[in-house]
Design a protein around this motif. Structure first.
Motif, PDB file in Angstrom:
ATOM      1  N   ASN A 174       0.822  -1.209   0.000  1.00 25.30           N
ATOM      2  CA  ASN A 174       0.000   0.000   0.000  1.00 25.30           C
ATOM      3  C   ASN A 174       0.859   1.263   0.000  1.00 25.30           C
ATOM      4  OD1 ASN A 174      -2.196  -1.697   0.128  1.00 25.30           O
ATOM      5  ND2 ASN A 174      -2.525  -1.427   2.321  1.00 25.30           N
ATOM      6  N   THR A 175       1.911   1.256   0.814  1.00 27.72           N
ATOM      7  CA  THR A 175       2.778   2.432   0.897  1.00 27.72           C
ATOM      8  C   THR A 175       3.473   2.700  -0.427  1.00 27.72           C
ATOM      9  OG1 THR A 175       3.157   2.026   3.262  1.00 27.72           O
ATOM     10  CG2 THR A 175       4.713   3.470   2.124  1.00 27.72           C
ATOM     11  N   ASN A 214       2.807   5.886  -3.120  1.00 29.25           N
ATOM     12  CA  ASN A 214       3.914   6.781  -3.422  1.00 29.25           C
ATOM     13  C   ASN A 214       4.333   6.720  -4.880  1.00 29.25           C
ATOM     14  OD1 ASN A 214       5.118   8.305  -1.020  1.00 29.25           O
ATOM     15  ND2 ASN A 214       4.712   6.301  -0.152  1.00 29.25           N
ATOM     16  N   MET A 228       8.611   6.215   1.663  1.00 29.49           N
ATOM     17  CA  MET A 228       7.952   5.383   2.675  1.00 29.49           C
ATOM     18  C   MET A 228       6.997   6.179   3.542  1.00 29.49           C
ATOM     19  SD  MET A 228       9.287   2.547   1.841  1.00 29.49           S
ATOM     20  CE  MET A 228       8.906   1.380   3.138  1.00 29.49           C
ATOM     21  N   ASP A 229       6.872   7.472   3.277  1.00 26.87           N
ATOM     22  CA  ASP A 229       5.938   8.326   4.002  1.00 26.87           C
ATOM     23  C   ASP A 229       4.777   8.681   3.087  1.00 26.87           C
ATOM     24  OD1 ASP A 229       7.532   8.483   6.349  1.00 26.87           O
ATOM     25  OD2 ASP A 229       8.795   9.983   5.364  1.00 26.87           O
ATOM     26  N   THR A 230       3.577   8.454   3.553  1.00 29.64           N
ATOM     27  CA  THR A 230       2.408   8.703   2.712  1.00 29.64           C
ATOM     28  C   THR A 230       1.553   9.853   3.219  1.00 29.64           C
ATOM     29  OG1 THR A 230       1.271   6.966   3.964  1.00 29.64           O
ATOM     30  CG2 THR A 230       2.218   6.351   1.849  1.00 29.64           C
ATOM     31  N   VAL A 284      -1.202   1.856   5.868  1.00 29.56           N
ATOM     32  CA  VAL A 284       0.190   2.072   5.483  1.00 29.56           C
ATOM     33  C   VAL A 284       1.051   2.088   6.741  1.00 29.56           C
ATOM     34  CG1 VAL A 284      -0.364   3.302   3.346  1.00 29.56           C
ATOM     35  CG2 VAL A 284      -0.172   4.577   5.494  1.00 29.56           C
ATOM     36  N   ASP A 322       2.532   4.493   8.256  1.00 28.86           N
ATOM     37  CA  ASP A 322       2.245   5.591   9.180  1.00 28.86           C
ATOM     38  C   ASP A 322       1.048   5.285  10.069  1.00 28.86           C
ATOM     39  OD1 ASP A 322       4.350   7.100   8.186  1.00 28.86           O
ATOM     40  OD2 ASP A 322       3.123   8.003   6.624  1.00 28.86           O
ATOM     41  N   LYS A 364      11.885   2.790   8.011  1.00 30.97           N
ATOM     42  CA  LYS A 364      11.482   3.747   6.973  1.00 30.97           C
ATOM     43  C   LYS A 364      12.585   4.755   6.687  1.00 30.97           C
ATOM     44  CE  LYS A 364       7.672   5.791   7.575  1.00 30.97           C
ATOM     45  NZ  LYS A 364       6.647   6.577   8.293  1.00 30.97           N
TER      46      LYS A 364
END
Length: 302
Positions: free
Chosen positions: A76-77, A81, A232-234, A253, A255, A278
């Motif tokens: 999902n992540t 992205n 890796m940050d959504t 995700v 986060d 991450k």
């Protein structure tokens, strides 16, 4: 060396004073917290603190990688992205090129202001607007479909639409703000290049392709490398507000998982290990992309 440092400080003391708040911010909120990463290798307890908590080594990382949810979270992540890199990243570039071609400064400023406004809206407001527009029962879009005799579409609770919806939200909210950097880079292009191109018979599209785009290529490359660092940050807030039980399989995700395990369940060491994972991936991607950019003759981040 030391005498030169003091002479530089004395000469530019006001500039250093202006930079002091920013330096203090990065030291306090970026560098000092790095020491807390040690709890990723402990069974951290607030009662015992960092220095007396039990040391467990890589146990939390092993637990995370062996978790059945790991591949779901990773999928999902990465998909969200990659969609952002594919559609959202080039969108401000296209907008900047189009805005640069506007000859009426009044109209250009009006368009820019309209594009900038969504950036200043919170994700809570954006999510509320999304519900008002796309709700199956009360949304304006589905009411329009119903008035035309069409079937309504379940945008918000159908997992097939979630990734596209998140990407569209990000594009609408941030694309206008992202044009600022590119428009500034375009403004630094030598006007004589355009005059020479017009004399050679180049139209506006060819001028854009052969002059404007090459002029901002380095800026595009630098921003692309930085974007890879946050792959890796959504955006926790956006995902958390738009997620519901019907779409959790495609919405969950890293986060949101860290929030549940770290904040709601109090697994501080486990969630810190995920955050460290991450960060390491982000550093590797930025370093690798920067190395490749240098190898191909482009300017990197450093």
């Amino acid at each position: 060396m030391r005498s030169r440092l003091w002479s530089d400080l004395a000469r530019d003391k006001y500039l250093f004073l202006l930079a002091l708040p920013g330096i203090a911010f990065f030291i306090l909120f970026k560098y000092v917290p790095i020491g807390g990463l040690v709890i990723a290798f402990q069974n951290y307890s607030p009662f015992f603190g960092i220095f007396k908590s039990e040391w467990v080594g890589l146990a939390h990382f092993q637990r995370f990688f062996s978790n059945d949810d790991f591949y779901l979270l990773l999928r999902n992540t990465l998909v969200i992205n990659l969609l952002s890199l594919t559609f959202f990243f080039p969108f401000p570039i296209v907008l900047s090129l189009l805005l640069n071609e506007l000859r009426s400064m009044v109209f250009k400023r009006v368009v820019q202001s309209v594009l900038y406004i969504p950036h200043f809206m919170s994700w809570v407001l954006i999510s509320g607007l999304t519900y008002l527009m796309l709700s199956q029962s009360e949304g304006m879009v589905n009411k329009l479909f119903a008035s035309l005799g069409w079937e309504t579409i379940d945008f918000l609770t159908n997992s097939d639409y979630f990734w596209g919806l998140i990407t569209a939200q990000s594009m609408w909210k941030e694309a206008g703000w992202g044009t600022i950097v590119f428009l500034a880079a375009i403004a630094g292009t030598d006007p004589q290049l355009y005059e020479a191109a017009r004399m050679d018979g180049a139209g506006r599209f060819r001028q854009m392709w052969h002059i404007t785009l090459p002029a901002i290529r380095n800026v595009i490359m630098i921003l692309f490398i930085l974007q890879l660092g946050s792959i890796m940050d959504t955006g926790f807030e956006q995902i958390y507000l738009m997620m519901n039980g019907a779409v959790s399989e495609v919405a969950d995700v890293f986060d949101t998982y860290v929030f549940r395990s770290g904040i709601q369940q109090g697994q501080f060491s486990y969630s810190t290990a995920i955050g460290l994972f991450k960060s390491v991936i982000g550093i590797v991607l930025v370093t690798g992309a920067n190395f490749l950019a240098k190898r191909f003759g482009q300017e990197g981040v450093y």
